[in-house]
Design a protein around this motif. Structure first.
Motif, PDB file in Angstrom:
ATOM      1  N   VAL A  63     -64.117  46.290  16.930  1.00 42.92           N
ATOM      2  CA  VAL A  63     -65.291  45.468  17.286  1.00 42.92           C
ATOM      3  C   VAL A  63     -66.553  46.329  17.278  1.00 42.92           C
ATOM      4  N   ARG A  64     -66.516  47.492  17.925  1.00 45.52           N
ATOM      5  CA  ARG A  64     -67.719  48.334  18.032  1.00 45.52           C
ATOM      6  C   ARG A  64     -68.139  48.973  16.713  1.00 45.52           C
ATOM      7  N   LEU A  65     -67.164  49.438  15.926  1.00 41.02           N
ATOM      8  CA  LEU A  65     -67.497  50.216  14.743  1.00 41.02           C
ATOM      9  C   LEU A  65     -67.486  49.425  13.436  1.00 41.02           C
ATOM     10  N   ARG A  66     -66.858  48.271  13.420  1.00 41.58           N
ATOM     11  CA  ARG A  66     -66.819  47.466  12.194  1.00 41.58           C
ATOM     12  C   ARG A  66     -67.516  46.114  12.392  1.00 41.58           C
ATOM     13  N   PHE A  67     -67.053  45.354  13.357  1.00 42.77           N
ATOM     14  CA  PHE A  67     -67.562  43.996  13.512  1.00 42.77           C
ATOM     15  C   PHE A  67     -69.055  43.960  13.865  1.00 42.77           C
ATOM     16  N   LEU A  68     -69.429  44.589  14.966  1.00 41.43           N
ATOM     17  CA  LEU A  68     -70.820  44.491  15.433  1.00 41.43           C
ATOM     18  C   LEU A  68     -71.846  45.074  14.457  1.00 41.43           C
ATOM     19  N   PRO A  69     -71.625  46.240  13.868  1.00 44.06           N
ATOM     20  CA  PRO A  69     -72.642  46.765  12.945  1.00 44.06           C
ATOM     21  C   PRO A  69     -72.738  45.999  11.627  1.00 44.06           C
ATOM     22  N   VAL A  70     -71.641  45.399  11.176  1.00 47.08           N
ATOM     23  CA  VAL A  70     -71.622  44.779   9.856  1.00 47.08           C
ATOM     24  C   VAL A  70     -71.964  43.290   9.897  1.00 47.08           C
ATOM     25  N   TYR A  71     -71.487  42.552  10.883  1.00 45.12           N
ATOM     26  CA  TYR A  71     -71.645  41.094  10.916  1.00 45.12           C
ATOM     27  C   TYR A  71     -72.739  40.714  11.906  1.00 45.12           C
ATOM     28  N   VAL A  72     -73.949  40.999  11.541  1.00 46.55           N
ATOM     29  CA  VAL A  72     -75.115  40.810  12.407  1.00 46.55           C
ATOM     30  C   VAL A  72     -75.566  39.348  12.354  1.00 46.55           C
ATOM     31  N   PHE A  79     -75.423  30.734  17.871  1.00 42.03           N
ATOM     32  CA  PHE A  79     -74.666  31.976  18.004  1.00 42.03           C
ATOM     33  C   PHE A  79     -74.738  32.521  19.421  1.00 42.03           C
ATOM     34  N   ARG A  80     -73.580  32.772  19.989  1.00 37.66           N
ATOM     35  CA  ARG A  80     -73.457  33.313  21.348  1.00 37.66           C
ATOM     36  C   ARG A  80     -72.741  34.651  21.297  1.00 37.66           C
ATOM     37  N   TRP A  81     -73.092  35.528  22.218  1.00 35.72           N
ATOM     38  CA  TRP A  81     -72.418  36.818  22.328  1.00 35.72           C
ATOM     39  C   TRP A  81     -72.376  37.213  23.785  1.00 35.72           C
ATOM     40  N   CYS A  82     -71.416  38.067  24.132  1.00 38.79           N
ATOM     41  CA  CYS A  82     -71.306  38.617  25.484  1.00 38.79           C
ATOM     42  C   CYS A  82     -71.085  40.112  25.353  1.00 38.79           C
ATOM     43  N   LYS A  83     -71.932  40.896  26.017  1.00 39.85           N
ATOM     44  CA  LYS A  83     -71.779  42.352  25.939  1.00 39.85           C
ATOM     45  C   LYS A  83     -70.464  42.799  26.566  1.00 39.85           C
ATOM     46  N   GLU A  84     -69.889  41.978  27.410  1.00 46.85           N
ATOM     47  CA  GLU A  84     -68.577  42.251  27.995  1.00 46.85           C
ATOM     48  C   GLU A  84     -67.532  41.361  27.313  1.00 46.85           C
ATOM     49  N   TRP A  85     -67.544  41.367  26.003  1.00 46.83           N
ATOM     50  CA  TRP A  85     -66.661  40.529  25.196  1.00 46.83           C
ATOM     51  C   TRP A  85     -65.194  40.722  25.558  1.00 46.83           C
ATOM     52  N   TRP A  86     -64.838  41.925  25.989  1.00 48.20           N
ATOM     53  CA  TRP A  86     -63.462  42.273  26.322  1.00 48.20           C
ATOM     54  C   TRP A  86     -62.971  41.579  27.594  1.00 48.20           C
ATOM     55  N   ARG A  87     -63.859  40.903  28.326  1.00 49.46           N
ATOM     56  CA  ARG A  87     -63.453  40.133  29.519  1.00 49.46           C
ATOM     57  C   ARG A  87     -63.037  38.702  29.148  1.00 49.46           C
ATOM     58  N   HIS A  88     -63.130  38.361  27.884  1.00 47.65           N
ATOM     59  CA  HIS A  88     -62.797  37.016  27.419  1.00 47.65           C
ATOM     60  C   HIS A  88     -61.477  37.084  26.658  1.00 47.65           C
ATOM     61  N   ALA A  89     -60.400  36.626  27.296  1.00 45.02           N
ATOM     62  CA  ALA A  89     -59.058  36.730  26.713  1.00 45.02           C
ATOM     63  C   ALA A  89     -58.989  36.100  25.328  1.00 45.02           C
ATOM     64  N   GLU A  90     -59.633  34.954  25.147  1.00 42.08           N
ATOM     65  CA  GLU A  90     -59.601  34.307  23.838  1.00 42.08           C
ATOM     66  C   GLU A  90     -60.272  35.179  22.778  1.00 42.08           C
ATOM     67  N   ALA A  91     -61.401  35.758  23.123  1.00 39.86           N
ATOM     68  CA  ALA A  91     -62.111  36.611  22.165  1.00 39.86           C
ATOM     69  C   ALA A  91     -61.276  37.841  21.818  1.00 39.86           C
ATOM     70  N   VAL A  92     -60.663  38.468  22.799  1.00 37.40           N
ATOM     71  CA  VAL A  92     -59.825  39.648  22.540  1.00 37.40           C
ATOM     72  C   VAL A  92     -58.680  39.271  21.612  1.00 37.40           C
ATOM     73  N   SER A  93     -58.039  38.152  21.868  1.00 38.39           N
ATOM     74  CA  SER A  93     -56.928  37.710  21.047  1.00 38.39           C
ATOM     75  C   SER A  93     -57.380  37.460  19.609  1.00 38.39           C
ATOM     76  N   ARG A  94     -58.523  36.809  19.436  1.00 29.64           N
ATOM     77  CA  ARG A  94     -59.039  36.527  18.094  1.00 29.64           C
ATOM     78  C   ARG A  94     -59.483  37.812  17.385  1.00 29.64           C
ATOM     79  N   PHE A  95     -60.140  38.713  18.110  1.00 33.43           N
ATOM     80  CA  PHE A  95     -60.536  39.985  17.497  1.00 33.43           C
ATOM     81  C   PHE A  95     -59.314  40.806  17.109  1.00 33.43           C
ATOM     82  N   GLN A  96     -58.271  40.771  17.923  1.00 32.57           N
ATOM     83  CA  GLN A  96     -57.041  41.484  17.569  1.00 32.57           C
ATOM     84  C   GLN A  96     -56.454  40.938  16.276  1.00 32.57           C
ATOM     85  N   ALA A  97     -56.437  39.629  16.150  1.00 28.48           N
ATOM     86  CA  ALA A  97     -55.916  39.014  14.930  1.00 28.48           C
ATOM     87  C   ALA A  97     -56.761  39.432  13.722  1.00 28.48           C
ATOM     88  N   LEU A  98     -58.075  39.425  13.877  1.00 29.82           N
ATOM     89  CA  LEU A  98     -58.964  39.843  12.788  1.00 29.82           C
ATOM     90  C   LEU A  98     -58.722  41.303  12.412  1.00 29.82           C
TER      91      LEU A  98
END
Length: 163
Positions: A63-72, A79-98
Motif C-alpha cells: 500500500v505505501r510503496l506501490r498503491f499510494l504513490p502510483v494510484y493517485v 473518492f474517500r481515503w483514511c490515513k489509518e487504512w489498516w484499521r479497516h478490516a475490509e480495506a486490509v482484506s481487499r488490499f491483501q487480495a490486490l
C-alpha cells in the motif's frame, strides 16, 4: 422448526472489548502466504529454479510503496481515503487480495499486468475509495472507527446445521 423464541444471549460468551488489528495482524491468516503463491508461478521450484521472491514483504509495504504513490486520486467527492487504512478490516482484506494477485501476475509475460488492472485493481478501486466503501466516514486527516452492521441472533432451529 421451532416457533418458540429463544434468548441466545445466555448462550453467548461475554464479549471482550475488541481492538483494531495491528499492522500485519488479524487478517493475515485470511489469505495464503505470498511466497508460496509466487513459488508456483512460471514453474517455480518444479524446474529446479529458486522461487521468485515477492517484491513487497507485507500488505503495508504494498500500500505505501506501490498503491499510494502510483494510484493517485483527488480526495473528496466520490473518492474517500483514511490515513489509518489498516484499521479497516475490509480495506486490509481487499488490499491483501490486490497485493497477492499483483505478486503472482507480475510474472505473467505479456498480459499479466493488464489482467491485474482489469480483473483486480479496476474493480477494487471503486469499492475501496468509493463514497460507500470502507473509508466512507473518514478523511485523510481523520479516522472514524468502522461500525459493523447490527444483527440479532436467529431463533433456535431457524437454520439447519450444514456441517
Amino acid at each position: 422448526m421451532s416457533t418458540e423464541p429463544h434468548d441466545h444471549t445466555a448462550d453467548l460468551p461475554e464479549e471482550e472489548p475488541r481492538e483494531a488489528p495491528a499492522v500485519g495482524g488479524g487478517l493475515t491468516a485470511e489469505a495464503p502466504d505470498v511466497t508460496s503463491a509466487v513459488a508456483g508461478v512460471d514453474g517455480g521450484e518444479d524446474d529446479g529454479e529458486p522461487a521468485p521472491e515477492p517484491v513487497f514483504k507485507n500488505v503495508e509495504e504494498f500500500v505505501r510503496l506501490r498503491f499510494l504513490p502510483v494510484y493517485v486520486r483527488p480526495e473528496g467527492g466520490q473518492f474517500r481515503w483514511c490515513k489509518e487504512w489498516w484499521r479497516h478490516a475490509e480495506a486490509v482484506s481487499r488490499f491483501q487480495a490486490l497485493w497477492h494477485a499483483w505478486e503472482v501476475l507480475r510474472w505473467e509475460a505479456g498480459t499479466g499486468m493488464a489482467v491485474w488492472y482489469r480483473d483486480h485493481l479496476d474493480f477494487q478501486m471503486g469499492i475501496l475509495l468509493g463514497d460507500n466503501g470502507p473509508f466512507r466516514e473518514c478523511t485523510s486527516r481523520r479516522h472514524q472507527e468502522p461500525r459493523p452492521l447490527p444483527a440479532d441472533p436467529s431463533p433456535e432451529g431457524w437454520f439447519e446445521d450444514e456441517w
